[in-house]
Design a protein around this motif. Sequence first.
Motif, PDB file in Angstrom:
ATOM      1  N   GLY A  23      -4.479  -5.123 -15.677  1.00  0.00           N
ATOM      2  CA  GLY A  23      -4.360  -4.502 -14.483  1.00  0.00           C
ATOM      3  C   GLY A  23      -5.737  -4.192 -13.690  1.00  0.00           C
ATOM      4  N   GLU A  24      -5.616  -2.795 -12.736  1.00  0.00           N
ATOM      5  CA  GLU A  24      -7.339  -3.359 -12.651  1.00  0.00           C
ATOM      6  C   GLU A  24      -8.128  -2.921 -13.065  1.00  0.00           C
ATOM      7  N   ASN A  25      -8.139  -2.497 -14.073  1.00  0.00           N
ATOM      8  CA  ASN A  25      -9.101  -2.042 -15.213  1.00  0.00           C
ATOM      9  C   ASN A  25      -9.485  -3.216 -16.266  1.00  0.00           C
ATOM     10  N   LYS A  26      -8.924  -3.865 -16.175  1.00  0.00           N
ATOM     11  CA  LYS A  26      -8.853  -4.996 -17.252  1.00  0.00           C
ATOM     12  C   LYS A  26     -10.205  -4.974 -17.857  1.00  0.00           C
ATOM     13  N   GLY A  27     -10.174  -4.725 -19.676  1.00  0.00           N
ATOM     14  CA  GLY A  27     -11.345  -5.255 -19.892  1.00  0.00           C
ATOM     15  C   GLY A  27     -12.531  -3.796 -20.327  1.00  0.00           C
ATOM     16  N   ASN A  28     -12.120  -2.962 -19.560  1.00  0.00           N
ATOM     17  CA  ASN A  28     -13.114  -1.563 -20.112  1.00  0.00           C
ATOM     18  C   ASN A  28     -12.155  -0.955 -20.755  1.00  0.00           C
ATOM     19  N   THR A  29     -12.981  -0.191 -21.265  1.00  0.00           N
ATOM     20  CA  THR A  29     -12.907   1.404 -22.809  1.00  0.00           C
ATOM     21  C   THR A  29     -12.868   2.393 -21.599  1.00  0.00           C
ATOM     22  N   LEU A  30     -12.206   3.261 -21.162  1.00  0.00           N
ATOM     23  CA  LEU A  30     -11.549   4.216 -20.986  1.00  0.00           C
ATOM     24  C   LEU A  30     -12.188   5.773 -21.612  1.00  0.00           C
ATOM     25  N   HIS A  31     -12.536   6.521 -21.933  1.00  0.00           N
ATOM     26  CA  HIS A  31     -12.683   7.768 -22.113  1.00  0.00           C
ATOM     27  C   HIS A  31     -11.917   9.469 -20.828  1.00  0.00           C
ATOM     28  N   HIS A  32     -11.472   9.357 -22.379  1.00  0.00           N
ATOM     29  CA  HIS A  32     -10.679  10.533 -21.028  1.00  0.00           C
ATOM     30  C   HIS A  32     -11.155  11.794 -22.147  1.00  0.00           C
ATOM     31  N   VAL A  33     -10.855  13.174 -20.717  1.00  0.00           N
ATOM     32  CA  VAL A  33     -11.176  14.555 -21.566  1.00  0.00           C
ATOM     33  C   VAL A  33      -9.631  15.452 -21.086  1.00  0.00           C
ATOM     34  N   LEU A  82       0.977  -1.297  -0.215  1.00  0.00           N
ATOM     35  CA  LEU A  82      -0.024   0.075  -0.470  1.00  0.00           C
ATOM     36  C   LEU A  82       0.936   1.540  -0.140  1.00  0.00           C
ATOM     37  N   PHE A  83       2.098   0.990   0.982  1.00  0.00           N
ATOM     38  CA  PHE A  83       2.381   2.854   1.259  1.00  0.00           C
ATOM     39  C   PHE A  83       3.704   2.898   0.066  1.00  0.00           C
ATOM     40  N   SER A  84       4.138   1.735  -0.882  1.00  0.00           N
ATOM     41  CA  SER A  84       4.585   1.385  -1.502  1.00  0.00           C
ATOM     42  C   SER A  84       4.174   2.165  -2.785  1.00  0.00           C
ATOM     43  N   LEU A  85       2.744   2.449  -2.798  1.00  0.00           N
ATOM     44  CA  LEU A  85       2.606   2.855  -4.224  1.00  0.00           C
ATOM     45  C   LEU A  85       1.614   4.343  -4.273  1.00  0.00           C
ATOM     46  N   TRP A 119       1.472   3.591 -11.630  1.00  0.00           N
ATOM     47  CA  TRP A 119       0.633   3.379 -10.920  1.00  0.00           C
ATOM     48  C   TRP A 119       0.586   1.819 -12.811  1.00  0.00           C
ATOM     49  N   ASP A 120       1.897   2.343 -13.123  1.00  0.00           N
ATOM     50  CA  ASP A 120       2.668   1.605 -14.359  1.00  0.00           C
ATOM     51  C   ASP A 120       2.648  -0.041 -13.531  1.00  0.00           C
ATOM     52  N   ARG A 121       3.304   0.539 -12.218  1.00  0.00           N
ATOM     53  CA  ARG A 121       4.519  -0.846 -12.465  1.00  0.00           C
ATOM     54  C   ARG A 121       2.861  -1.994 -12.104  1.00  0.00           C
ATOM     55  N   ALA A 159     -11.038  28.505 -12.193  1.00  0.00           N
ATOM     56  CA  ALA A 159     -10.744  27.860 -11.136  1.00  0.00           C
ATOM     57  C   ALA A 159     -10.313  27.470 -11.661  1.00  0.00           C
ATOM     58  N   VAL A 160      -9.034  26.469 -11.638  1.00  0.00           N
ATOM     59  CA  VAL A 160      -7.790  25.867 -12.193  1.00  0.00           C
ATOM     60  C   VAL A 160      -8.033  24.450 -11.508  1.00  0.00           C
ATOM     61  N   VAL A 161      -9.002  23.104 -12.746  1.00  0.00           N
ATOM     62  CA  VAL A 161      -9.023  22.333 -11.759  1.00  0.00           C
ATOM     63  C   VAL A 161      -7.826  20.817 -12.507  1.00  0.00           C
ATOM     64  N   GLU A 162      -6.669  20.650 -11.875  1.00  0.00           N
ATOM     65  CA  GLU A 162      -6.485  19.757 -12.149  1.00  0.00           C
ATOM     66  C   GLU A 162      -6.432  17.891 -11.285  1.00  0.00           C
ATOM     67  N   LEU A 163      -6.407  17.231 -12.260  1.00  0.00           N
ATOM     68  CA  LEU A 163      -6.401  16.076 -12.029  1.00  0.00           C
ATOM     69  C   LEU A 163      -5.383  14.816 -12.203  1.00  0.00           C
ATOM     70  N   PHE A 164      -5.317  14.209 -10.766  1.00  0.00           N
ATOM     71  CA  PHE A 164      -4.214  13.413 -11.022  1.00  0.00           C
ATOM     72  C   PHE A 164      -5.044  12.067 -11.283  1.00  0.00           C
ATOM     73  N   THR A 165      -4.557  11.293 -12.242  1.00  0.00           N
ATOM     74  CA  THR A 165      -5.414   9.839 -12.352  1.00  0.00           C
ATOM     75  C   THR A 165      -4.179   9.145 -13.034  1.00  0.00           C
ATOM     76  N   SER A 166      -4.910   8.069 -13.371  1.00  0.00           N
ATOM     77  CA  SER A 166      -4.382   7.138 -14.046  1.00  0.00           C
ATOM     78  C   SER A 166      -5.247   5.637 -14.866  1.00  0.00           C
ATOM     79  N   GLU A 167      -4.702   5.023 -15.782  1.00  0.00           N
ATOM     80  CA  GLU A 167      -5.660   4.037 -16.289  1.00  0.00           C
ATOM     81  C   GLU A 167      -5.823   2.642 -15.371  1.00  0.00           C
ATOM     82  N   GLY A 168      -4.735   2.817 -14.362  1.00  0.00           N
ATOM     83  CA  GLY A 168      -4.004   1.480 -14.428  1.00  0.00           C
ATOM     84  C   GLY A 168      -4.967   1.355 -12.448  1.00  0.00           C
TER      85      GLY A 168
END
Length: 266
Positions: free
Chosen positions: A202-212, A16-19, A93-95, A51-60
Amino acid sequence: MKNTLLITTIIAFSVLFSLNCFIFPDSYEELTGKLTSQKNKIETTANNGFAVVELFTSEGCSSCPPADELMAKLQSENKDKNIYFMAYHVDYWDRLGWKDQFSSNEFTVRQQQYQNWLNLYVMYTPQFIINGTTEFAGYNETTLSKKIADALAMKETSSLELSARSDNDSLEISFKTNLSEKNQSLLIATVQKEAISKVARGENKGNTLHHVQIVRQLKGFTLNEKEGNIAIQKPANFNTKDYELIGFIQNTTSGKISATAKVILR
């Protein structure tokens, strides 16, 4: 038996903490209900705040798609407001078996900088940052809308004007501001407006993700003058239909964003 249990517990916490990441427990179905049932109108005032809205995210990360969807929803519903959305795909999360095609260590470093600015103990996804000073964990529409509305209600005293001219593989950008404080940087984000990704592992295996509003590159320049010219390289496949440029002035000591504007492309 006790020793085995203790070792298992230690390993679990180590992972958990290594991530450096939290996973929020809301189910996708529960979240979808939140997004479709709630109508949280973001109010604006005569102060002309931003408002500058920054999102930190990952497909993993399995908790990130709902946050991506929330950002897309708010962007679609608030096109007439002074809100600037940007999504940074981090690489830690790529690992776990799936490399996010939009991820970059540069964006992980930026999130680490926010960790220092905001005195946070850990980094995690999904994380929203508003105007460099307020953070929000997760994807609750009511809470995020309230934080954005609070930012819009602030009186804006600084200004930023930007325009750009294409020159082969680079963009020549002219800027003008009334800001004269020390420790300020002008940052230019090259943003891909949308993309679709099919996740195979990974955790989202099989999903089609839409990003903006995917940040593909972020370049910073020390702000020594109130006006001037800078240049950035165009990313691969850059075009004015699928990309946009967002500029903002940020304090390098506190992280506060004091002015922002979209680049006018000529």
